[in-house]
Scaffold this motif. Structure first.
Motif, mmCIF file in Angstrom:
data_model
loop_
_atom_site.group_PDB
_atom_site.id
_atom_site.type_symbol
_atom_site.label_atom_id
_atom_site.label_comp_id
_atom_site.label_asym_id
_atom_site.label_seq_id
_atom_site.Cartn_x
_atom_site.Cartn_y
_atom_site.Cartn_z
ATOM 1 N N ASP A 12 7.781 2.267 -55.554
ATOM 2 C CA ASP A 12 8.109 2.338 -56.984
ATOM 3 C C ASP A 12 8.788 1.034 -57.364
ATOM 4 O O ASP A 12 9.387 0.369 -56.525
ATOM 5 N N ASP A 13 8.705 0.722 -58.643
ATOM 6 C CA ASP A 13 9.373 -0.489 -59.138
ATOM 7 C C ASP A 13 10.502 -0.035 -60.067
ATOM 8 O O ASP A 13 10.242 0.492 -61.154
ATOM 9 N N TRP A 14 11.738 -0.273 -59.653
ATOM 10 C CA TRP A 14 12.894 0.276 -60.391
ATOM 11 C C TRP A 14 13.400 -0.644 -61.479
ATOM 12 O O TRP A 14 14.491 -0.416 -62.034
ATOM 13 N N HIS A 15 12.618 -1.677 -61.825
ATOM 14 C CA HIS A 15 12.965 -2.553 -62.964
ATOM 15 C C HIS A 15 11.722 -3.346 -63.332
ATOM 16 O O HIS A 15 11.326 -4.268 -62.620
ATOM 17 N N LEU A 16 11.113 -2.979 -64.455
ATOM 18 C CA LEU A 16 9.828 -3.593 -64.820
ATOM 19 C C LEU A 16 9.743 -3.785 -66.321
ATOM 20 O O LEU A 16 10.158 -2.920 -67.096
ATOM 21 N N ALA A 68 11.408 -0.500 -50.618
ATOM 22 C CA ALA A 68 10.413 -0.385 -51.693
ATOM 23 C C ALA A 68 10.096 1.056 -52.074
ATOM 24 O O ALA A 68 9.630 1.300 -53.193
ATOM 25 N N SER A 69 10.348 2.001 -51.173
ATOM 26 C CA SER A 69 9.827 3.358 -51.412
ATOM 27 C C SER A 69 10.830 4.490 -51.236
ATOM 28 O O SER A 69 10.568 5.593 -51.712
ATOM 29 N N LEU A 70 11.932 4.271 -50.535
ATOM 30 C CA LEU A 70 12.831 5.391 -50.226
ATOM 31 C C LEU A 70 14.183 5.310 -50.929
ATOM 32 O O LEU A 70 14.683 6.314 -51.445
ATOM 33 N N VAL A 117 10.534 11.309 -53.097
ATOM 34 C CA VAL A 117 9.761 10.130 -52.698
ATOM 35 C C VAL A 117 8.288 10.436 -52.931
ATOM 36 O O VAL A 117 7.892 11.601 -53.036
ATOM 37 N N ASN A 118 7.474 9.410 -53.030
ATOM 38 C CA ASN A 118 6.045 9.614 -53.276
ATOM 39 C C ASN A 118 5.372 10.164 -52.024
ATOM 40 O O ASN A 118 5.672 9.751 -50.911
ATOM 41 N N ARG A 162 -1.756 -0.511 -59.907
ATOM 42 C CA ARG A 162 -2.603 -0.619 -58.708
ATOM 43 C C ARG A 162 -1.817 -0.261 -57.448
ATOM 44 O O ARG A 162 -2.343 0.334 -56.527
ATOM 45 N N HIS A 163 -0.545 -0.639 -57.405
ATOM 46 C CA HIS A 163 0.212 -0.472 -56.158
ATOM 47 C C HIS A 163 1.405 0.482 -56.266
ATOM 48 O O HIS A 163 1.827 1.040 -55.268
ATOM 49 N N PHE A 164 1.948 0.605 -57.472
ATOM 50 C CA PHE A 164 3.189 1.362 -57.619
ATOM 51 C C PHE A 164 2.924 2.729 -58.235
ATOM 52 O O PHE A 164 2.109 2.862 -59.148
#
Ligand SMILES: NC(=O)N[C@@H](CC(=O)O)C(=O)O
Ligand SMILES: [Zn+2]
Ligand SMILES: [Zn+2]
Length: 346
Positions: free
Chosen positions: A11-15, A293-295, A305-306, A32-34
């Motif tokens: 996930d992106d926590w600031h975009l 990046a993920s946890l 989490v995903n 595509r990735h997040f």
């Protein structure tokens, strides 16, 4: 044998997704990735009410590629006029995940930000009560303070006093750029965390200025000296749950960057994961990329989490476009300055 790394989907926590034609062009780069991203509210005009956030969310969902299950996590832009009831209602129905504090004038589109912190005290108290996270652009705007010191001074003059005044307020110090920021967050207990961008793990201030000015490396907070970049790399690769990825991918059209008065922001959505894998490998910490990046982000925000995964594969240098085309013009993709060997395989 090909080296691969499989992690839970990040996930992106600031975009920054912007709006209109730029939104349409940059959203697929992230989707595509997040799986999810905290979407910054600094549009013109900013996203200040629940209704604004609902409309912006719908525009994002309409711009989303058809086969994508990307989920935008919306934020409100805190102003001195923010209505506590509106904000509370938006949080209760899950429309917003966080509230963003911009000191007025600190960065791109921050003119409506906060000047007098006493005026937002009630809002912050409510947020502490309901556990709603405050995301902070942590720089003072005092013209007397040198731009390279603005983050460190913000911690002492603004952030620490607010946190003492309003215990229990959950804060994410966004895009930290200094050892001071990393130390403050690491030692700050469970109510504070920090996002770290991809580009601040790669560039220091020399990269912006030595051998000619590089407008595509100019962002805010501005990259600092090397010792700070090393502190950020240590924090990001430490596995410490206080630190997680917020790319701050911030697209501006090329003419706005390559200008006598260029905008701040690096656009990293396209190659962020390849860069991060390279950086974590350089630091012998590939096994900690998943935490960063993920946890750690979902854990701080109290979200699951995903379930899906993402696989990176190491091989010959990865090709990525130098620019993304939008209907309004090109946006340059961040160039880390070294080859990237990790590609997202699926
Ligand atoms: N980081 C940046 O340099 N720019 C961001 C604003 C921000 O995150 O401060 C933008 O919106 O362009
Ligand atoms: Zn910012
Ligand atoms: Zn940002």
């Amino acid at each position: 044998m090909t080296q691969t790394l499989t992690i839970r989907r990040p996930d992106d926590w600031h975009l920054h997704l912007r709006d209109g034609e730029i939104l349409k062009a940059v959203l697929p780069e992230t989707a595509r990735h997040f799986a999810r991203a905290i979407v910054m509210p600094n549009l013109v005009p900013p996203v200040v009410t629940a209704a604004d956030a609902a409309e912006y969310r719908d525009r994002i969902l309409s711009a989303k590629p058809l086969n994508s299950d990307f989920r935008p996590l919306m934020t409100l832009y805190l102003t001195e006029e923010t209505d506590v009831r509106d904000l509370r209602a938006a949080a209760e129905i899950g429309l917003i995940t966080a509230v963003k504090l911009y000191p007025a004038g600190a960065t791109t589109n921050s003119a409506s930000g906060v000047r007098d912190f006493a005026k937002v005290r009630r809002v912050l108290e409510t947020m502490a009560q309901i556990g709603l996270t405050l995301c902070v652009h942590g720089e003072v705007t005092d013209p007397e303070v040198d731009i390279f010191d603005r983050e460190a001074v913000f911690i002492d003059r603004v952030l620490d006093p607010i946190r003492r005044d309003i215990p229990g307020l959950r804060v994410v110090m966004e895009h930290i750029t200094t050892k001071n920021g990393a130390d403050y967050v690491r030692d700050g207990g469970d109510d504070i965390a920090a996002t770290i961008t991809t580009h601040h793990l790669v560039i220091n201030r020399n990269d912006i200025l030595v051998g000619g000015i590089k407008p595509h490396y100019y962002c805010l907070p501005v990259a600092k000296r090397e010792e700070h970049r090393l502190a950020l790399r240590a924090a990001a690769t430490s596995g410490d749950a206080s630190f997680f990825l917020g790319t701050d991918s911030a697209p501006h059209l090329d003419p706005a960057k390559e200008s006598a008065c260029g905008c701040a922001g690096c656009f990293t959505a396209t190659n962020t994961l390849s860069i991060l894998a390279e950086v974590f490998e350089q630091e012998n910490a590939l096994d900690r990329l998943e935490a960063f990046a993920s946890l750690n982000g979902p854990a701080f925000y109290g979200l699951p989490v995903n379930e899906a995964t993402l696989t990176l594969e190491k091989g010959a240098p990865v090709a990525y476009p130098a620019k993304i085309d939008t209907a309004d013009g090109p946006v340059t993709v961040f160039d880390p300055g070294f080859p990237l060997h990790w590609r997202v395989a699926g």
